[in-house]
Design a protein around this motif. Structure first.
Motif, mmCIF file in Angstrom:
data_model
loop_
_atom_site.group_PDB
_atom_site.id
_atom_site.type_symbol
_atom_site.label_atom_id
_atom_site.label_comp_id
_atom_site.label_asym_id
_atom_site.label_seq_id
_atom_site.Cartn_x
_atom_site.Cartn_y
_atom_site.Cartn_z
ATOM 1 N N SER A 199 71.772 -41.373 -64.094
ATOM 2 C CA SER A 199 70.745 -41.827 -65.024
ATOM 3 C C SER A 199 71.051 -43.272 -65.382
ATOM 4 C CB SER A 199 70.726 -40.946 -66.281
ATOM 5 O OG SER A 199 69.648 -41.292 -67.127
ATOM 6 N N GLU A 200 70.349 -43.796 -66.381
ATOM 7 C CA GLU A 200 70.674 -45.112 -66.893
ATOM 8 C C GLU A 200 71.996 -45.044 -67.645
ATOM 9 O OE1 GLU A 200 67.475 -46.486 -69.292
ATOM 10 O OE2 GLU A 200 65.989 -46.394 -67.671
ATOM 11 N N VAL B 161 78.297 -35.242 -63.523
ATOM 12 C CA VAL B 161 77.570 -36.404 -64.030
ATOM 13 C C VAL B 161 78.357 -37.662 -63.669
ATOM 14 C CG1 VAL B 161 76.607 -37.533 -66.064
ATOM 15 C CG2 VAL B 161 76.698 -35.026 -65.948
ATOM 16 N N THR B 162 77.715 -38.595 -62.965
ATOM 17 C CA THR B 162 78.422 -39.809 -62.589
ATOM 18 C C THR B 162 78.608 -40.744 -63.773
ATOM 19 O OG1 THR B 162 78.490 -41.721 -61.109
ATOM 20 C CG2 THR B 162 76.327 -41.033 -61.895
ATOM 21 N N ASP C 262 66.093 -39.091 -69.324
ATOM 22 C CA ASP C 262 65.639 -38.785 -67.962
ATOM 23 C C ASP C 262 66.802 -38.912 -66.983
ATOM 24 O OD1 ASP C 262 62.845 -38.416 -68.568
ATOM 25 O OD2 ASP C 262 62.730 -40.583 -68.876
ATOM 26 N N TRP C 263 66.867 -37.970 -66.036
ATOM 27 C CA TRP C 263 67.954 -37.919 -65.064
ATOM 28 C C TRP C 263 67.390 -37.721 -63.665
ATOM 29 C CZ3 TRP C 263 73.061 -38.335 -66.849
ATOM 30 C CH2 TRP C 263 73.189 -38.339 -68.243
ATOM 31 N N GLN C 264 68.232 -37.987 -62.667
ATOM 32 C CA GLN C 264 67.912 -37.688 -61.271
ATOM 33 C C GLN C 264 69.064 -36.909 -60.657
ATOM 34 O OE1 GLN C 264 66.972 -41.675 -59.558
ATOM 35 N NE2 GLN C 264 65.143 -40.679 -58.778
ATOM 36 N N ASN C 265 68.715 -35.920 -59.823
ATOM 37 C CA ASN C 265 69.767 -35.192 -59.125
ATOM 38 C C ASN C 265 70.019 -35.800 -57.749
ATOM 39 O OD1 ASN C 265 67.730 -34.264 -57.412
ATOM 40 N ND2 ASN C 265 67.639 -32.223 -58.337
ATOM 41 N N GLN C 266 70.881 -35.160 -56.973
ATOM 42 C CA GLN C 266 71.266 -35.702 -55.669
ATOM 43 C C GLN C 266 70.109 -35.704 -54.660
ATOM 44 O OE1 GLN C 266 72.278 -32.780 -56.973
ATOM 45 N NE2 GLN C 266 72.997 -31.326 -55.412
ATOM 46 N N ASN C 267 69.041 -35.009 -54.983
ATOM 47 C CA ASN C 267 67.852 -35.019 -54.126
ATOM 48 C C ASN C 267 66.785 -35.989 -54.622
ATOM 49 O OD1 ASN C 267 68.868 -32.904 -52.406
ATOM 50 N ND2 ASN C 267 68.377 -31.462 -54.051
ATOM 51 N N ALA C 268 67.195 -36.849 -55.566
ATOM 52 C CA ALA C 268 66.291 -37.857 -56.157
ATOM 53 C C ALA C 268 65.142 -37.216 -56.920
ATOM 54 C CB ALA C 268 65.763 -38.821 -55.094
ATOM 55 N N GLU C 269 65.349 -36.013 -57.412
ATOM 56 C CA GLU C 269 64.342 -35.314 -58.205
ATOM 57 C C GLU C 269 64.563 -35.625 -59.687
ATOM 58 O OE1 GLU C 269 63.911 -31.381 -55.299
ATOM 59 O OE2 GLU C 269 65.384 -31.421 -56.915
ATOM 60 N N ALA C 270 63.503 -35.989 -60.387
ATOM 61 C CA ALA C 270 63.593 -36.285 -61.810
ATOM 62 C C ALA C 270 63.685 -34.983 -62.604
ATOM 63 C CB ALA C 270 62.368 -37.078 -62.264
ATOM 64 N N LEU C 271 64.514 -34.987 -63.651
ATOM 65 C CA LEU C 271 64.650 -33.791 -64.469
ATOM 66 C C LEU C 271 65.149 -34.149 -65.866
ATOM 67 C CD1 LEU C 271 67.958 -33.116 -64.599
ATOM 68 C CD2 LEU C 271 67.519 -32.374 -62.274
ATOM 69 N N LYS C 272 65.035 -33.180 -66.757
ATOM 70 C CA LYS C 272 65.577 -33.253 -68.109
ATOM 71 C C LYS C 272 66.735 -32.252 -68.206
ATOM 72 C CE LYS C 272 62.151 -35.766 -70.100
ATOM 73 N NZ LYS C 272 62.328 -37.039 -70.842
ATOM 74 N N LEU C 273 67.632 -32.495 -69.140
ATOM 75 C CA LEU C 273 68.762 -31.583 -69.305
ATOM 76 C C LEU C 273 68.309 -30.186 -69.715
ATOM 77 C CD1 LEU C 273 71.404 -33.865 -71.077
ATOM 78 C CD2 LEU C 273 71.173 -33.345 -68.642
ATOM 79 N N PRO D 128 76.599 -45.280 -62.307
ATOM 80 C CA PRO D 128 75.238 -45.203 -61.766
ATOM 81 C C PRO D 128 74.864 -46.346 -60.836
ATOM 82 C CG PRO D 128 75.184 -45.888 -64.065
ATOM 83 C CD PRO D 128 76.591 -45.476 -63.773
ATOM 84 N N ALA D 129 75.519 -47.492 -60.953
ATOM 85 C CA ALA D 129 75.187 -48.621 -60.080
ATOM 86 C C ALA D 129 75.494 -48.294 -58.614
ATOM 87 C CB ALA D 129 75.958 -49.868 -60.515
ATOM 88 N N ARG D 130 76.584 -47.601 -58.383
ATOM 89 C CA ARG D 130 76.958 -47.262 -57.007
ATOM 90 C C ARG D 130 76.581 -45.830 -56.637
ATOM 91 N NH1 ARG D 130 83.191 -49.061 -56.457
ATOM 92 N NH2 ARG D 130 83.288 -48.078 -58.538
ATOM 93 N N ASP D 131 76.578 -44.941 -57.609
ATOM 94 C CA ASP D 131 76.291 -43.536 -57.319
ATOM 95 C C ASP D 131 74.788 -43.271 -57.386
ATOM 96 O OD1 ASP D 131 78.899 -42.915 -56.815
ATOM 97 O OD2 ASP D 131 79.302 -42.119 -58.813
ATOM 98 N N THR D 132 74.093 -43.739 -56.371
ATOM 99 C CA THR D 132 72.670 -43.459 -56.225
ATOM 100 C C THR D 132 72.489 -41.990 -55.831
ATOM 101 O OG1 THR D 132 72.709 -44.014 -53.880
ATOM 102 C CG2 THR D 132 72.274 -45.817 -55.446
ATOM 103 N N PRO D 133 71.271 -41.452 -55.938
ATOM 104 C CA PRO D 133 71.057 -40.084 -55.466
ATOM 105 C C PRO D 133 71.498 -39.887 -54.017
ATOM 106 C CG PRO D 133 69.198 -40.761 -56.800
ATOM 107 C CD PRO D 133 70.067 -41.976 -56.637
#
Length: 219
Positions: A155-156, A124-125, A65-76, A128-133
């Motif tokens: 993502s995680e 892809v960041t 599971d991933w999130q884009n810059q708009n905080a939208e959940a998506l799959k590859l 992830p700890a600092r690169d929030t959406p």
């Protein structure tokens, strides 16, 4: 499932070696020496049963599971259907990552004759700890990245490391928070298979542009 991940890694490595074009020699990263070749992450996420129509070499087999810059959940799998340029960066990087983005923009300029919907660019960041959406969205705006073409993902950490391993991307978080990393731009075909990789910084874009044009002519 970890065994299946290693199986997919092996298939991608063998298949890409067979068809890979000559690429420029990789330069050192901005921050420190890259992680030793062959180092693999532990605790990678699971893979789903192969999606219909995708080969075993497709990165879109990943079910993370991933999130884009708009905080939208998506799959590859949602990137399926058009050519994608993929690179791994992090927004606090002061040297190599801005150059990777500049290289991607040079490639993009070489594809001006194509419509926005023909080609996607995915960042892809590695942080992830600092690169929030929210941070990724600000970064995209400050770098004038067209949201109709550029997607920034987080993502995680395990999911990111799994994808990095499949892209042959090596990175390591240092004690000071900086990240040492290799510098690779990857071209995926419409089914998520690695077709071409350019390693290093400031690599002439012609080979990558021609690889993308060849793919677009087949779609």
């Amino acid at each position: 499932m970890k065994r299946y991940t290693l199986y997919l890694l092996t298939l991608i490595a063998l298949g890409f070696t067979a068809c890979q074009q000559e690429v420029a020699q990789e330069e050192d990263s901005c921050c420190a020496k890259p992680v030793a070749a062959g180092e693999l992450p532990d605790g990678t996420s699971s893979l789903a049963i192969p999606t219909a129509g995708l080969t075993d070499m497709s990165l879109y087999q990943l079910e993370s599971d991933w999130q884009n810059q708009n905080a939208e959940a998506l799959k590859l799998q949602e990137f399926r259907g058009k050519v994608q340029l993929v690179a791994m960066v992090y927004t606090h990087c002061g040297y190599a990552c801005p150059r990777i983005i500049a290289d991607l923009k040079r490639i993009e300029m070489g594809l001006d004759q194509y419509k926005r919907e023909d080609i996607g660019i995915v960042l892809v960041t590695m942080d992830p700890a600092r690169d929030t959406p929210e941070r990724l969205l600000d970064f995209a705006k400050s770098n004038n990245l067209d949201p109709k073409r550029w997607t920034l993902l987080t993502s995680e950490q395990d999911n990111i490391r799994e994808l990095a391993a499949l892209l042959n991307m090596k990175y390591k978080v240092e004690l000071d928070g900086e990240i040492s990393h290799s510098n690779i731009i990857t071209v995926l075909n419409e089914n998520g298979e690695i077709i071409h990789q350019a390693e290093g910084l400031g690599v002439e874009p012609d080979e990558t542009v021609n690889a993308i044009k060849g793919l677009l002519q087949k779609i």
